[in-house]
Structure formats: C-alpha cells, structure tokens
Design an enzyme around this catalytic site. Sequence first.
Site, PDB file in Angstrom:
ATOM      1  N   HIS A  16       0.814  -1.213   0.000  1.00 52.18           N
ATOM      2  CA  HIS A  16       0.000   0.000   0.000  1.00 52.18           C
ATOM      3  C   HIS A  16       0.851   1.268   0.000  1.00 52.18           C
ATOM      4  CE1 HIS A  16      -3.666  -2.341   1.643  1.00 52.18           C
ATOM      5  NE2 HIS A  16      -3.754  -2.168   0.358  1.00 52.18           N
ATOM      6  N   CYS A  30      -5.049  -2.603 -14.666  1.00 54.04           N
ATOM      7  CA  CYS A  30      -4.993  -1.627 -13.574  1.00 54.04           C
ATOM      8  C   CYS A  30      -3.915  -1.959 -12.556  1.00 54.04           C
ATOM      9  CB  CYS A  30      -6.351  -1.538 -12.872  1.00 54.04           C
ATOM     10  SG  CYS A  30      -6.886  -3.084 -12.122  1.00 54.04           S
TER      11      CYS A  30
END
Length: 876
Positions: free
Chosen positions: A471, A785
């Site tokens: 992340h 993506c």
Amino acid sequence: MSSTSRFLCAPLRGVVVPLGEVPDPAFAEGALGPGVAIDPLDETLHAPFDGEVIQCARTAHALTLRDDHGHEWLLHIGIDTVDLGGEGFELLVATGDRVSVGDPLCRFDVDGLSRRAKALVTPIVVTNASDLALETLVKPGTIVDKGEVLLQWQAPVPAAEIAGREVSTQASARGEATIAAAHGLHARPASRLRSIAQKHDVELRLGRDDEAGKDRSDVDGASVASLSALLNLGLIRGDRVLVTARGAAAQAAVDAAVMLLETPEHDAGRADVCAGPSVAPAAEATPGTLNGLSASPGLAVGPLVRYRAALPRVADTADDPERERRALAAAVAEVDADLERSMRAAGSRGQQAEADIFEAHRAWLDDPDLRASAESKIAEGASAGRAWYLALETEIQRLRGSGNALLAGRADDLHDLQRQVMQRFATHDAVATTGLEGAILVAREMAPSQFVEVAGQIGGLCLAGGGSTSHVSILARTRGLPCLVAMGDALLEASGERVCLDADRGRLELAPDERRLAAVEAEQARQRQRSEADLAVAFEPVTMRDGRHLHVAANIASGAEAQGALDAGADGVGLMRSEFLFLARQTAPDLAEQQAEYRAAVEAMAGRPVVVRLLDIGADKQLPYLALPATPNPALGERGARLWQAHPEMFDTQLDALLEAGRGLPVCEDGLTRLRLMVPMIADVGELRWVRRRLATRAAALGIERLPSLGAMVEVPTAALCAGTLAGEADFLSIGTNDLTQYALAMDREVASLAARSDVLHPGVLRLIALCLEGAGGRCPVAVCGTAAGDPLAGALLAAMGVDELSVEPARVAVVKATLRRLDAEALAAQLPALLALDDAAAVREALATMLASSAEAATPASGDATTSTDTTTRS
C-alpha cells in the site's frame, strides 16, 4: 527415576504437517510410531539431534538415527519414494556414522521428486517408543527453519544423575550455555526465554557466567520477565551464561533455554520481512551504496532521516494515583491484545519473522521493571500517559547510548510501544513530526496512515522491507515520490547528511561527491522540463504511431484523489480502491459515508467513467473489526465474492451505497454507466453471476431500474484462461497484474526476498494475459490496472498486445500518455512471439528495452527533441 525435557530440531526448512494428515496410512494411523511431518522447502535433510546413523535405506530415501537416549527415529523423505530406486537422492552419511545436530544427511532433487512421487511430505517418527508422549512446539501450517526446535518429550533421568545435582529439580535447576546467535541476546530470543518461563511456570534467570565450571548454586542474574534487564547484560555471541530456574518444571525450562541460546538463528529463512534483493539481484552494491527495489521512480537529494512516529499529547499530572494505575494496566492490556492478534495473523500467513517481532513487543510490554518505573512516576503525581512516556523514554535513551547498534535499533521498537499506550490517553492528536522537509526518510516498514502524515514534507522514502505492490508503494507512486523498498536491515544503520536517492536505478548513494550532485541536479532539471512538456498535452487523447487509440485512466484510493486524477489528464478512474475506506479504522464506514465518497469521485471526474473495485480484503489487507478464519495461506482463503457470501451485511451496505451514488447518472459514450463496479478475485463466471444477482436484488429494493455496469478483475489464472466465458457475462474486464503475477508464479507479493523475481514480464504471465485478450475477443473492453500499467516496459508491451486501457497512478498519467504516443504498437506486437519464447522475465526485459530503444531512436526527429527518449525505469 525422574524425567527431563528432550528436544528434536527441524531437519530441514518446510511446512509443519500433523502426522495424521500424511497421505500414507502407515504413518497417519501411527503404525510406525508417533511423530510429525514436514513438507520440504529446501533440498537437504539434516540431523535433528546428536546421535548415530543406524540404518540407511538401499534406495536412499529413508534413514534411521538413534539419539543419545536410545530412541530410534525414522526420517522418511516423501511418500512411495522407495519406488524410485534411489533416483533423485544422494546420501551424505553411512550406517555407523556419528552425527551432530544440523549435520547434512541426504540431498534430494525437489523438482524431480515432486513430479514422480506421491508426495514430498517427510515424516519423522520414533519407532521404538510407541508410548512416548511427544509435544509439537510449532503449530501445523507454520514454516519452520532448519534447526528450529520442533518436538519435545520427557526422557527419564538416571537416579545417579539426580543425586549428583546440587539442587533438586523439584525446586531449582541450573545450566550453562554459550550464546550462539550472531547478534547476541537481542529482543527476539529474549522474548522466547520469557515464553519458556511462562510455559513451564518457573522463575527463569540469566547471568554472565564468567566463572563457568565452578561450584555455584545461587540463582542470580536478570529475570527473563524483564527484557530491559536481559538486554542490559549486553550478551554477544560467544559469551558464557548461567541459566537458573525455580519451580516444579525447573529442569525442563533450563534445558529449553540452553537449547535456545546455543542454537544459531537461521536468518536466511527470515527474508520475508527484512531481507531484500537489489533491483538487479546479480549485482552487488558498490561501496557507499545500498540497493533496493524501485517502488516509485525519481531522483531526490537530501539528509537521511530515520522515521519515528509522532507521539500523542497526554495530560501531565493526575490527582488519583490508584485510578491512574488501573488506567495504565487497562491500556497496556488493550495494546497487548492488539499485538497478540497481529502476531497470530502474521503467523497464519507464514511470516514468522514478523510474528517474532510482535512477540518481542509483547515481552517489552510485560516487562515488570518498566511497569514499576511507570508506577513510581504515577505515585509522584504523573498521569498514566505521562508516566508511561517517562518510563520508556529512560530506557530508549539508554539503548540509544549503549554503543551497540543492534540495541540502539531496538529503541525504535520501544518508541512504538510508547506511542501505542500513550494513544489510549491522548488529549490531542499526535504532534506532527518536524525536521523532515526534503529529507530521505528511512524506516523498516510504514503504515499507509503514517506515510500520509509525512508525504507532503519528505523528498523520498526508503524501506528496509516491503514490496513494490504494498500500500505504501502504491501511495508513493500516486504522489510521484521516489521510493525504494526491500533494501534490507543495512539501511537501518545507514546515515548521511546529503544522500542521493536514485529510484530510477534502484540505489541509495550515501556519500555522493559534488560532481555527482551536480549531475543529479542537471538530470532533475531535465526531468522537470520533460514533465512540463508531457503535462501540457496530457489532456489530449492517446493515438499511437500505428494509429490505434488507447485510454489512460488513473488509480485512486478516495474521492478526494479524483480531482488530482482529473488535473493530471486522466481519461477516467480505472481503479478506485474502496478498501482504503475500510482500513485504519475501528468500525466499517456506514452507508452515508460510502455513498458520499463514491459520489465525490464521480462528480470530480466531470463525466469521465469511474470504476470502483468492490471491497478487496484478505492476505495483507486485514480489518480489525472483521474476524477472518485462520488459514495457513490467507492469500488463498476467503477473498472477493467468497468473503462476501460469508459477510453479506457489509457487502450489501457497499452495494447500496454504490447504487445510490450512481442513481440518475447518464451513460458514457461507450454505452456503459458513468459509475462502474468491478469485482475482485473472480475465479469463474458463477461468482460474477452471483454478484450480479445480488446487485439486482439490492437495486430492486431501492427502486433503481438501471444497474451500474459490472466488470470482473482478472487476477486468478483461471479467470484469464476462462476469459471467453467471463466476457459473455461482464461489461468489462480489468487485469490486476499484481495478483495475477503472484498466483501464476507462486510468489507471495509481500515477501521482500521474492520481489525482484515476481515480474509481470515472465513469459508465463504474459501468455496468460494474451489468452485473456484472445478470450475476450473484442466482446468487452479489457483494461490493465495493476502496477505493470505504469511500468514503461510492461505498459508498452501491454498496449501492443491489445489492451484498451492502462490505469496508472495519477502522477504517471502524463508520462505514460507521452510514451504511448511515441509507440509503434503494431511493430512491437509483431515481436511478441519472440518475446514469449524467451526463458524468463529478465530476458524479456532486456530484449524489450532494446526493441523500444531502437524504435525510439528511429522515431526521433532530426532536431533531436529530448522529449522522445524512452524511459526504461527499472520495474516498479
């Protein structure tokens, strides 16, 4: 006769398997004796104890060893491997040989045996003591390293030996050990000593044994209950220590402690947390340079600063000491419970080194000396929060001033515990960290929330652990902040007043000279000019040199980031990661909060499409308020639609919020709705149909007639292979290259030591993508993506393969568009068969870089426009 504890160490690295799960009745039903099994992760079997080889199978697949107490142990490599006639095995010992724990016994060909044997799982059973009560010290499903203590049992002790002891084992016991760990007695082994004392319910102490061998019966030294006292001993490898214990199981505790202290740590097996390769694993770092994996490209120069999370503000004083003591005890208990959950979650993922760190933190938290120090401050009038701060600050400063780099590093662990407990007494938010302007920030790991707090100040980020798909890496790319990950523990000891972070080449230069700094400044100026030129045309559509059009969308994490995506020139939002709304909080977002967030993204994009990925939780993304079942491999557990079927309330709330956010919106030019839903972790079309039915049910309940467009993510190999079926049900497909690569290569994306090899350009992964595009066959658009979309090499190849859209971090939109406009996709597509025929990802990267450089050179105008150069940044 009395008894004492005996131990068996793991003979190789692998996954612990209960004997009852071995696919052979002779072992599973205990006919050959009690024991345990290991599914191997390396190719050499080692002696699990000191003993004698008493039998070697003619076919080399099995050995029997006798330990020093007369127990005979069968080590059987694989199931039905006797049928192989010895092929694939190489014995390294012979019958009658004397072996010590850790000595190599047999090498075997894992790849060859896995293709021919029924199973590779390796039972370890005692054959002459069927009533021996064995205790497995490691949970099934856990990965153990070679030499890690695996089994324990009670062996009888001769009466003469008991009589010769100075102190009865019923009251006390003692032993001597030599510290074997390369880093000495640091926090992790110290915390394991505490666990030994707790398990055996004894008082266990350690002291320097400078007079080893002399008659000593005193129980002295530092209690293992106090990590600070143990670390104060300053024990290093080779030091002799006296181990003493009091309690009914004193001897067993001493035996376990001596075994622990005299067993070297196997750091090679712990690369999942702190060890990491360079960008080019074959190349060694030059002196004064640290290598890492590029998570976000760019150049930065600044001071190297070690990250410390800001401390919250707490009250200074309090007027009721007893109430403050109770409040401190409650806060410590809450933090301990959080750490225990984190420790168990890390263990269930097989990330044992991470679990060990949490265990060490729990030991710090339970340190009686630290607690006593805090309570003394409370008695003097300090509040619970202030008392905890003062008690730990004293220890932090002592560790930092110890002169021992390892102990100084533990000060950061203690600082984290200081912050966590103080947070329970916070009167104001944490004070923002100062002095970070333009700094190259260094940390072992960072939470997304911690990164967001400092991202606007720092010039770059370097992490000892992590991977390019974490992340924080995603957030760094979103902001265009240079970032390296998987740099290893050497980073945590580095320093420099003016360092150069070259994330394009995956290196951190600790002492660049003036000539190098001048070259960096010149390159930064060129990059700024190129970025300005790219941004000037970022809002124009992309037409490649062969005339084909392609959309470039943006990946975002919130509605607020949508405006930045629009300003960057994105043609839409190709991926809104809705899980960021659910992370870093104690309760799930409600209907109104989610609806507002999704609607904000749609409105910010001014008519361009917004694709929201439905909640994607599991593996590395855990929610404190959602209890997921424990599983040895969470990446393969309840994910996507499988998770939603188990937790329908949370799923229905998200669907309702998305339906309301998209109510009344017009369709886009492509005929799909403006707000679109994308389902992660789809394995087959049945899962997508279940989601569509659920969506229709919720829409009917809300009185909404037009359903939002529904797409599927292609992250699981079966989804790529069955893309033809999926394309008949889905309105669009989007390839998530991060997870598709992980599952195709069987390489955990969170394991830093594998990060450089987990590459989307592996020919096998590229073949899956090609099959997906072929299966879709133009019946629905296909986007990408994942991280690969923003990789200059991979993105170009994906465009040439025929994807309709690349969705990248907003900071990459302009440069990706500019790069694609210079690409002759048709010419590159003609080279695809040759690329797919190469051996591995490294070969594909090298060949692809050469092809693109040649193409760029051929397309460069005679004037030599600098903006036409091809960016060949290392894989991010």
